[in-house]
Scaffold this active site. Structure first.
Site: not given
Length: 221
Positions: A198-200
């Site tokens: 999630g690009r976290l």
């Protein structure tokens, strides 16, 4: 060429999900250099091509940046060491502004390490010691190449290499050119980046307080 890498494909649609490996402050500890050495060892064990390749970013007198790959040839608590021609573009820029940045892009491991610091020349003795370990063709190349300077064609370099090879043909050891040597980047900031779903992504930054102590912070991706 795979479909996802085809140049006609819309670049905006190129993406992949990162694995859920995770990175915590406890994984890295309180000192960044031992943590970096562990990650470098991981890159070596993973079989990455040139795991010690690092992007060096410098700026010219007008503040315009430039980057290039070099190979890391030493690292300890004093900093990160690489070698170059002292008359090259990077060396000229470091002479005028020794502040620089390094980037280790270990993409297959979904990792990168960013370093910000100040470069200074290593001692002549340290440069001599490293130069003596280089393969002879690389030693001769250091004499033959006017690094970063314009040359008329490839044959110009080949002719210079032949001339240098003849010059040192009877020498058991090729001496280090006086214009060639190392830089050590003393880090002021080191950031470890680990890809996450999630690009976290996980980002943990070390900022130097003094010789032996660092502030550790987690950053938003």
């Amino acid at each position: 060429m795979t479909e996802s890498a085809h140049p006609d494909r819309d670049l905006a649609s190129w993406r992949r999900e990162y694995e859920d490996r995770g990175l915590t402050e406890a994984d890295l500890g309180r000192a960044p250099i031992p943590a970096f050495l562990n990650w470098l060892a991981d890159a070596g064990r993973a079989g990455l091509h040139e795991p010690n390749a690092v992007v060096v970013a410098t700026t010219d007198s007008a503040g315009a940046p430039s980057t290039r790959y070099v190979l890391l040839k030493g690292v300890d608590e004093r900093g990160f060491v690489f070698y170059t021609n002292y008359e090259s573009r990077k060396a000229t820029e470091l002479h005028n502004n020794p502040a620089c940045a390094l980037l280790f892009p270990w993409h297959p491991l979904e990792r990168q390490v960013r370093v910000e610091g100040v470069a200074s020349k290593v001692s002549a003795a340290e440069s001599d010691d490293y130069f003596a370990t280089r393969p002879r063709p690389s030693q001769l190349g250091a004499w033959a190449s006017p690094q970063s300077g314009p040359v008329p064609d490839r044959s110009f370099l080949q002719d210079r290499y032949t001339m240098v090879s003849d010059r040192f043909a009877d020498s058991a050891q090729v001496p280090r050119p006086p214009y060639w040597g190392g830089y050590r980047v003393r880090p002021q900031r080191i950031e470890f980046w680990q890809g996450r779903p999630g690009r976290l992504h996980d980002r943990i930054r070390f900022d130097r307080i003094d010789q032996d102590n660092w502030v550790v912070e987690r950053l938003a991706p």
